[in-house]
Design an enzyme around this catalytic site. Structure first.
Site: not given
Length: 283
Positions: A34, A158, A160, A165
């Site tokens: 990313q 936790d 995204t 991903p």
């Protein structure tokens, strides 16, 4: 990420955007996974974006990290082994390590996120990466969950949003592996976006949870930089930990001298009082 006249424009939602003025760009680089940008904001301090989407800020991260950590851990009451999937900035580990745990295992897919957060956002982790109780694993969270021997009292996802991903962390297979990785009475909590704009995320997660757990629900908190109102967190367990009474919550917080800038005993209980539009998203 779109840059216009020194602004970072987040366009996560169709037809709706938010912008932060970038007073100073400290880091802008592509990793294998990313694009990471860190910049200074007059309103939010240092801000980190992944692929143009705000992930964490110095000023308001305490709300997200306190709620996704302390709610399940105080509800559990005796958590000793905690697993965090994601959380490369170290904020979730920071809060988990405030509890009397034996070990916090943190699985982050991108070593670059950890490295630059230690350098550019050290206040987020606040020493967590140097705590001997932290077991940092650079690995794919889905692979780790599938292969782990388990025994975790609390699992915190936790992640995204479910693109790139993070997409695999919202699947039925992943949740099934997470259930297997919990110790008896364990609790699984998940980041499920802003339901006013991303309602399908919460509905999809809780539909999967209902096939796995005796108790499934959600709790909420308002995080200013996550646009669209309340953020939702999924909750799954076979225990009755969600219904722990206020006096017990207060006692457990006092016993470990846990003071939060957002999290309080009253907030713990109130977080499960869902607005009608969010309750309607629970299948």
């Amino acid at each position: 990420m779109t840059k216009m006249d020194g602004w970072s424009v987040e366009q996560l939602h169709d037809g709706y955007a938010q912008a932060h003025r970038m007073d100073r760009v400290l880091y802008d680089s592509e990793t294998d996974h990313q694009r990471i940008v860190v910049f200074d904001s007059a309103q939010f301090g240092r801000v980190m974006t992944l692929d143009g989407v705000v992930q964490v800020t110095e000023r308001d991260n305490f709300i997200y990290h306190e709620m996704l950590t302390h709610v399940p851990m105080i509800a559990h009451g005796t958590a000793k082994r905690v697993l965090i999937i994601g959380g490369g900035d170290g904020g979730m580990a920071r809060e988990a390590l405030r509890h009397p745990v034996d070990q916090v295992t943190m699985v982050e897919i991108d070593a670059g996120v950890v490295d630059f957060c230690r350098e550019y956002l050290p206040g987020i982790s606040d020493g967590a990466f140097d705590d001997p109780r932290l077991d940092l694993q650079i690995a794919d969270g889905a692979d780790f969950m599938r292969d782990t021997d388990g025994g975790f009292d609390v699992i915190i996802v936790d992640s995204t949003d479910p693109v790139g991903p993070g997409e695999v962390l919202f699947t039925d297979h992943f949740y099934g592996h997470a259930k297997r990785a919990l110790a008896p009475g364990g609790i699984l909590v998940t980041q499920n976006g802003v339901p006013f704009l991303q309602g399908d995320e919460l509905t999809g997660t809780l539909r999967a949870f209902q096939t796995l757990f005796a108790d499934t629900y959600a709790f909420v908190a308002p995080v200013p930089t996550y646009q669209g109102g309340f953020m939702a967190f999924g909750w799954g367990t076979d225990s009755d930990a969600r219904h722990v009474d206020l006096a017990t919550v207060e006692r457990r917080i006092t016993q470990i001298d846990l003071s939060g800038d957002y999290y309080t005993p009253e907030i713990h209980k109130a977080a499960f009082a869902l607005p009608g539009y969010i309750k309607k998203l629970i299948p």
